[in-house]
Design a protein around this motif. Structure first.
Motif, PDB file in Angstrom:
ATOM      1  N   CYS A  48       0.845  -1.192   0.000  1.00 40.51           N
ATOM      2  CA  CYS A  48       0.000   0.000   0.000  1.00 40.51           C
ATOM      3  C   CYS A  48       0.883   1.246   0.000  1.00 40.51           C
ATOM      4  CB  CYS A  48      -0.877  -0.041   1.246  1.00 40.51           C
ATOM      5  SG  CYS A  48      -1.900   1.391   1.519  1.00 40.51           S
ATOM      6  N   TYR A  49       0.525   2.231  -0.785  1.00 40.19           N
ATOM      7  CA  TYR A  49       1.232   3.512  -0.805  1.00 40.19           C
ATOM      8  C   TYR A  49       0.454   4.496   0.062  1.00 40.19           C
ATOM      9  CZ  TYR A  49       3.631   1.647  -4.907  1.00 40.19           C
ATOM     10  OH  TYR A  49       4.376   0.878  -5.755  1.00 40.19           O
ATOM     11  N   LEU A  50       1.153   5.412   0.702  1.00 47.81           N
ATOM     12  CA  LEU A  50       0.518   6.362   1.617  1.00 47.81           C
ATOM     13  C   LEU A  50       1.119   7.743   1.431  1.00 47.81           C
ATOM     14  CD1 LEU A  50      -1.224   6.788   4.330  1.00 47.81           C
ATOM     15  CD2 LEU A  50       0.960   6.482   5.496  1.00 47.81           C
ATOM     16  N   TRP A  60       4.521   9.973  -2.744  1.00 46.52           N
ATOM     17  CA  TRP A  60       3.966   8.714  -2.271  1.00 46.52           C
ATOM     18  C   TRP A  60       5.062   7.921  -1.579  1.00 46.52           C
ATOM     19  CZ3 TRP A  60      -1.033   7.580  -2.148  1.00 46.52           C
ATOM     20  CH2 TRP A  60      -1.904   8.273  -2.987  1.00 46.52           C
ATOM     21  N   ALA A  65       0.759  -2.293   4.557  1.00 49.89           N
ATOM     22  CA  ALA A  65      -0.293  -2.002   5.532  1.00 49.89           C
ATOM     23  C   ALA A  65      -0.722  -3.307   6.174  1.00 49.89           C
ATOM     24  CB  ALA A  65      -1.472  -1.324   4.854  1.00 49.89           C
ATOM     25  N   TRP A  74       0.766   1.050   9.176  1.00 48.63           N
ATOM     26  CA  TRP A  74       1.474   1.181   7.905  1.00 48.63           C
ATOM     27  C   TRP A  74       2.972   1.264   8.175  1.00 48.63           C
ATOM     28  CZ3 TRP A  74       4.688   4.605   5.410  1.00 48.63           C
ATOM     29  CH2 TRP A  74       4.820   4.411   4.049  1.00 48.63           C
ATOM     30  N   GLU A 117      -9.145   8.388  -0.675  1.00 51.51           N
ATOM     31  CA  GLU A 117      -8.899   9.448   0.304  1.00 51.51           C
ATOM     32  C   GLU A 117      -9.681   9.086   1.552  1.00 51.51           C
ATOM     33  OE1 GLU A 117     -10.466  12.590  -2.071  1.00 51.51           O
ATOM     34  OE2 GLU A 117      -8.538  12.998  -3.014  1.00 51.51           O
ATOM     35  N   HIS A 133      -5.553  11.495   4.646  1.00 53.31           N
ATOM     36  CA  HIS A 133      -4.530  10.661   4.008  1.00 53.31           C
ATOM     37  C   HIS A 133      -5.055  10.156   2.678  1.00 53.31           C
ATOM     38  CE1 HIS A 133      -1.767  10.336   7.384  1.00 53.31           C
ATOM     39  NE2 HIS A 133      -2.794  10.109   8.173  1.00 53.31           N
ATOM     40  N   GLU A 134      -4.122   9.841   1.793  1.00 54.84           N
ATOM     41  CA  GLU A 134      -4.453   9.148   0.562  1.00 54.84           C
ATOM     42  C   GLU A 134      -3.724   7.812   0.586  1.00 54.84           C
ATOM     43  OE1 GLU A 134      -5.276  12.286  -2.955  1.00 54.84           O
ATOM     44  OE2 GLU A 134      -3.170  12.122  -2.334  1.00 54.84           O
ATOM     45  N   LEU A 135      -4.431   6.768   0.194  1.00 57.29           N
ATOM     46  CA  LEU A 135      -3.865   5.426   0.101  1.00 57.29           C
ATOM     47  C   LEU A 135      -4.009   4.964  -1.340  1.00 57.29           C
ATOM     48  CD1 LEU A 135      -5.648   3.890   3.208  1.00 57.29           C
ATOM     49  CD2 LEU A 135      -3.247   4.466   3.070  1.00 57.29           C
ATOM     50  N   MET A 137      -3.690   1.464  -3.650  1.00 57.09           N
ATOM     51  CA  MET A 137      -3.569   0.010  -3.555  1.00 57.09           C
ATOM     52  C   MET A 137      -4.264  -0.633  -4.737  1.00 57.09           C
ATOM     53  SD  MET A 137      -6.220  -0.583  -0.369  1.00 57.09           S
ATOM     54  CE  MET A 137      -5.507   0.657   0.664  1.00 57.09           C
ATOM     55  N   PHE A 145      -9.560  -3.897   2.213  1.00 55.14           N
ATOM     56  CA  PHE A 145      -9.580  -2.721   3.085  1.00 55.14           C
ATOM     57  C   PHE A 145     -11.016  -2.329   3.417  1.00 55.14           C
ATOM     58  CE2 PHE A 145      -9.951   1.921   3.429  1.00 55.14           C
ATOM     59  CZ  PHE A 145      -9.175   2.144   4.550  1.00 55.14           C
TER      60      PHE A 145
END
Length: 161
Positions: A48-50, A60, A65, A74, A117, A133-135, A137, A145
């Motif tokens: 997962c990117y955050l 990013w 996660a 995370w 978001e 936050h933005e995720l 995936m 999720f």
């Protein structure tokens, strides 16, 4: 004390330094690999990117996660730090928006990911107006999720604050 080092001595020092740095790099790589294996072996972990959604555009960060009963933990992927970098509390967490990566996002993400978001509900229960936050995936990870977000483990009782 005033001796000068000849070229053979310099070569020996350079060779020793090279192999020492190579050994340190291999130990660090092994540490990152073992840490990632340990994070993923227990299940409930996804790539997962955050990034923070507020305060301008942040890069990013790639990570892993891990779903817990009360929060999403995370971890940065290329780190030896054993503790999570971010913890997103499950209580009041809502998805504010969903989109495909576009524009600047495609410099760091692939187009097969989904960007969501997220933010937390206000104390009065009202929906948030801005994302925190933005995720990013995959579709499969997003399904997991959303299932995690909507469900609670048996026997879990949320305490009212």
């Amino acid at each position: 004390m005033g001796e000068q080092l000849n070229s053979a001595t310099w070569f020996d020092l350079a060779e020793w330094l090279f192999f020492t740095l190579l050994a340190l790099a291999l130990v660090a790589l092994l540490g990152v690999t073992v840490r990632r294996f340990a994070l993923e072996r227990g299940g409930g972990a996804v790539e997962c990117y955050l990034r923070p959604a507020t305060g301008g555009r942040h890069p990013w960060r790639m990570g892993c996660a891990r779903y817990g009963s009360e929060e999403l933990r995370w971890y940065r992927i290329f780190s030896l730090w054993p503790r999570p970098t971010a913890e997103l509390s499950r209580r009041g967490l809502v998805v504010v928006g969903r989109r495909a990566p576009a524009g600047e996002d495609l410099r760091e993400l692939t187009d097969d990911l989904v960007v969501i978001e997220v933010a937390w509900s206000a104390a009065d229960g009202s929906d948030p107006t801005e994302a925190v936050h933005e995720l990013a995936m995959s579709e499969g990870a997003l399904t997991g999720f959303l299932s995690w977000l909507e469900s609670m483990p048996p026997g879990t009782i949320w305490q009212a604050d």
